[in-house]
Scaffold this active site. Structure first.
Site, short mmCIF file in Angstrom:
data_model
loop_
_atom_site.label_atom_id
_atom_site.label_comp_id
_atom_site.label_asym_id
_atom_site.label_seq_id
_atom_site.Cartn_x
_atom_site.Cartn_y
_atom_site.Cartn_z
N CYS A 132 34.26 50.96 -52.17
CA CYS A 132 33.92 49.88 -53.16
C CYS A 132 34.66 48.34 -54.04
O CYS A 132 35.36 49.44 -55.22
CB CYS A 132 33.08 50.77 -54.24
SG CYS A 132 32.43 49.44 -55.84
N CYS A 135 34.58 47.87 -57.11
CA CYS A 135 34.23 48.89 -58.69
C CYS A 135 35.59 49.39 -58.57
O CYS A 135 36.39 49.28 -59.93
CB CYS A 135 34.05 50.71 -58.20
SG CYS A 135 32.02 50.54 -57.84
N ASP A 136 37.03 49.25 -57.59
CA ASP A 136 38.13 49.68 -57.75
C ASP A 136 39.75 48.69 -56.89
O ASP A 136 40.45 48.85 -57.52
CB ASP A 136 38.58 51.02 -56.41
CG ASP A 136 37.31 52.10 -56.83
OD1 ASP A 136 37.11 52.84 -57.67
OD2 ASP A 136 36.73 53.24 -55.69
#
Length: 313
Positions: A132, A135-136
């Site tokens: 992701c 997300c990261d």
């Protein structure tokens, strides 16, 4: 016999549980083999509202679960082998628990990211391996990273990650990409993106502090190479966890549940879907939580209609 059963947890299922429990409907939540869903495989989450310093994925899910339990939700761990949705009450065949019956069913079983299945990959999820970018990506500011994949999603993630990384290397096992031409042109114009085509990933290389690179096979020369990087983002797609439904719920060509626009309603009245199992676009914790709220409110309204009909009879 339950008024509502939620299959799956994660932000969607747990939010639905909180709302239904606060409505005094005492939902039963069936957790699968990964309670809390994909967020439990991440480390720190910085884009979920309300946590200015960030929060661990496991901690966020534990907090949501405790909140649902506080209002009366019941949790059990089990594997739903099959369901019978032809008539109400709906029946769920749960391994080691037998048959459970419910007036409403909320499906929040999520979608599982596809991995490469190579050595070092699973050992380093959360230590440099991610599925992701949204997300990261922030955690790789100023670092060199790798994106594996050749479709639109892979190129979209590669372009997004250039906001943070000093260099993004796109690795694909073939010379040709599956991505649309407009997406390819957009990424090829990005000076931060380098290309490692005709390379087959063999192993995620890591040290004490996490990922250090990706070992690949050069399909043209037959030689093995190591591409140095601090992160490896695997972008080869997801598959929704819907096999247990046995085709009774309408899905799209890729198996994602189709819901009526603006609602969580499926093709079967009384069955609702939320989270990544019906989301082919966003797949974020906050959007999953919002869809869980919608599913709970839709289920509550449906239960009220059943009770009203019973009184009229």
């Amino acid at each position: 016999m339950y008024k509502s059963i939620i299959v799956g947890t994660g932000p969607a299922g747990l939010t639905a549980a909180i709302y239904l429990a606060r409505a005094n409907l005492n939902p039963l939540v069936i957790e699968g083999p990964q309670p809390g869903g994909q967020l439990t495989t991440t480390t720190e989450i910085e884009n979920f509202p309300g946590f200015p310093e960030g929060i661990l994925g496991t901690e966020l899910m534990d907090n949501m679960r405790a909140q649902a339990e506080r209002f009366g939700a019941k949790f059990v761990t089990g594997w739903v082998n099959s369901v019978e949705l032809g008539e109400r009450p709906f029946k769920l065949n749960v391994e080691d628990m037998g048959t459970l019956e419910t007036d409403t069913l909320i499906i929040s079983t999520g979608a599982t990211a596809k991995y490469l299945g190579i050595p070092g990959e699973q050992d380093n999820v959360g230590r440099g391996v991610s599925t992701c970018a949204t997300c990261d990506g922030f955690f790789f500011r100023g670092k060199e990273i790798i994106v594996v994949g050749g479709g639109d999603s892979a190129l979209e993630e590669a372009g997004f990650l250039t906001r943070f990384a000093s260099k993004v290397t796109l690795v694909h096992r073939r010379e040709e990409l599956r991505a649309s031409k407009i997406m390819q042109d957009r990424v090829r114009d990005n000076a931060k993106v380098e290309w490692a085509l005709s390379r087959t990933p063999l192993e995620v290389v890591a040290g004490d502090n996490g990922v250090t690179g990706l070992k690949v096979l050069n399909n043209e020369t037959g030689e093995e190479e190591i591409i140095e990087a601090s992160g490896v983002f695997v972008a080869i797609g997801h598959h929704p966890n819907t096999a247990f439904l046995g085709g009774q719920i309408t899905t799209d060509a890729n198996g994602y549940i189709v819901t009526n626009p603006g609602t969580s309603e499926t093709n079967i009245p009384g069955v609702f879907a939320c989270g990544d199992v019906q989301d082919t676009r966003y797949r974020q914790a906050i959007t999953a939580a919002g869809s869980g709220c919608k599913a709970a409110m839709d289920a509550e309204k449906y239960i009220e209609s059943l009770e009203h009909s019973a009184v009229m009879l």
